[in-house]
Design a protein around this motif. Sequence first.
Motif, PDB file in Angstrom:
ATOM      1  N   UNK A   1       4.597   9.416  -2.790  1.00 51.81           N
ATOM      2  CA  UNK A   1       3.256   9.787  -3.245  1.00 51.81           C
ATOM      3  C   UNK A   1       2.566   8.534  -3.778  1.00 51.81           C
ATOM      4  N   UNK A   2       1.747   7.908  -2.936  1.00 51.28           N
ATOM      5  CA  UNK A   2       1.116   6.641  -3.320  1.00 51.28           C
ATOM      6  C   UNK A   2       0.078   6.791  -4.431  1.00 51.28           C
ATOM      7  N   UNK A   3      -0.260   8.017  -4.815  1.00 47.66           N
ATOM      8  CA  UNK A   3      -1.148   8.191  -5.973  1.00 47.66           C
ATOM      9  C   UNK A   3      -0.362   7.996  -7.275  1.00 47.66           C
ATOM     10  N   UNK A   4       0.973   8.123  -7.197  1.00 48.63           N
ATOM     11  CA  UNK A   4       1.816   7.985  -8.387  1.00 48.63           C
ATOM     12  C   UNK A   4       2.891   6.906  -8.230  1.00 48.63           C
TER      13      UNK A   4
ATOM     14  N   UNK B   1      -2.001   3.985   3.743  1.00 48.34           N
ATOM     15  CA  UNK B   1      -2.505   3.406   4.983  1.00 48.34           C
ATOM     16  C   UNK B   1      -1.693   2.175   5.389  1.00 48.34           C
ATOM     17  N   UNK B   2      -1.469   1.280   4.445  1.00 49.80           N
ATOM     18  CA  UNK B   2      -0.693   0.072   4.718  1.00 49.80           C
ATOM     19  C   UNK B   2       0.744   0.433   5.106  1.00 49.80           C
ATOM     20  N   UNK B   3       1.325   1.383   4.375  1.00 45.73           N
ATOM     21  CA  UNK B   3       2.702   1.805   4.642  1.00 45.73           C
ATOM     22  C   UNK B   3       2.809   2.425   6.038  1.00 45.73           C
ATOM     23  N   UNK B   4       1.889   3.325   6.398  1.00 44.24           N
ATOM     24  CA  UNK B   4       1.934   4.011   7.694  1.00 44.24           C
ATOM     25  C   UNK B   4       1.742   3.044   8.856  1.00 44.24           C
ATOM     26  N   UNK B   5       0.972   1.991   8.636  1.00 49.65           N
ATOM     27  CA  UNK B   5       0.781   0.972   9.672  1.00 49.65           C
ATOM     28  C   UNK B   5       2.097   0.237   9.945  1.00 49.65           C
ATOM     29  N   UNK B   6       2.858  -0.030   8.892  1.00 52.49           N
ATOM     30  CA  UNK B   6       4.089  -0.809   9.012  1.00 52.49           C
ATOM     31  C   UNK B   6       5.313   0.013   9.411  1.00 52.49           C
ATOM     32  N   UNK B   7       5.415   1.246   8.879  1.00 54.03           N
ATOM     33  CA  UNK B   7       6.654   2.001   9.007  1.00 54.03           C
ATOM     34  C   UNK B   7       6.455   3.362   9.645  1.00 54.03           C
ATOM     35  N   UNK B   8       7.459   3.772  10.407  1.00 54.34           N
ATOM     36  CA  UNK B   8       7.501   5.102  10.985  1.00 54.34           C
ATOM     37  C   UNK B   8       8.621   5.902  10.349  1.00 54.34           C
TER      38      UNK B   8
END
Length: 159
Positions: free
Chosen positions: A79-82, A57-64
């Motif tokens: 993969x933010x779960x790993x 969520x944080x990554x998608x808000x900042x980067x396209x």
Amino acid sequence: MAIIVMVLAMSACSGKVVNLSQNETPAPKEVSFEVAKHYFLNRGQEIPGNPKITTQEEFSKLFGMAAVMGKDGMPTKIDFSKQFVVALVRPITNIEEEIIPVKVEEMGDTLRYTYEIKSGEEQSFSMQPLSIIILDKQYENKEIILDSNHTSGEKSNSQ
């Protein structure tokens, strides 16, 4: 008999024992990482104050994503779960600039991320230099220490 026991006890204790004090830190251990490609800072977003990003969520808000034609043109999967990322974003500039990841080293409770900023020629357009590296989630709770070198893109006479 007591003297013999004392001599044996003293000789048994004469072996070297290495004990690390609390002030000593273990030697740095290099940590593998992957460079994420084909991302950009979203319009209207400020440069992140903390380079560590741990959620999608944080990554998608900042980067396209910026897919391009050809082989390896898709953005690198994360993969933010790993995994988590360390994102370095520089101010908008018309000077050609590249952020080059050099190494990541684990030192106790910290990760030292060494990178190089290479500057080149003035350009007729503006860009926002960006570098994202992907690390294993096992290092997520460590403090990130940034260590940079800024070099000019000019060739030296020794080459």
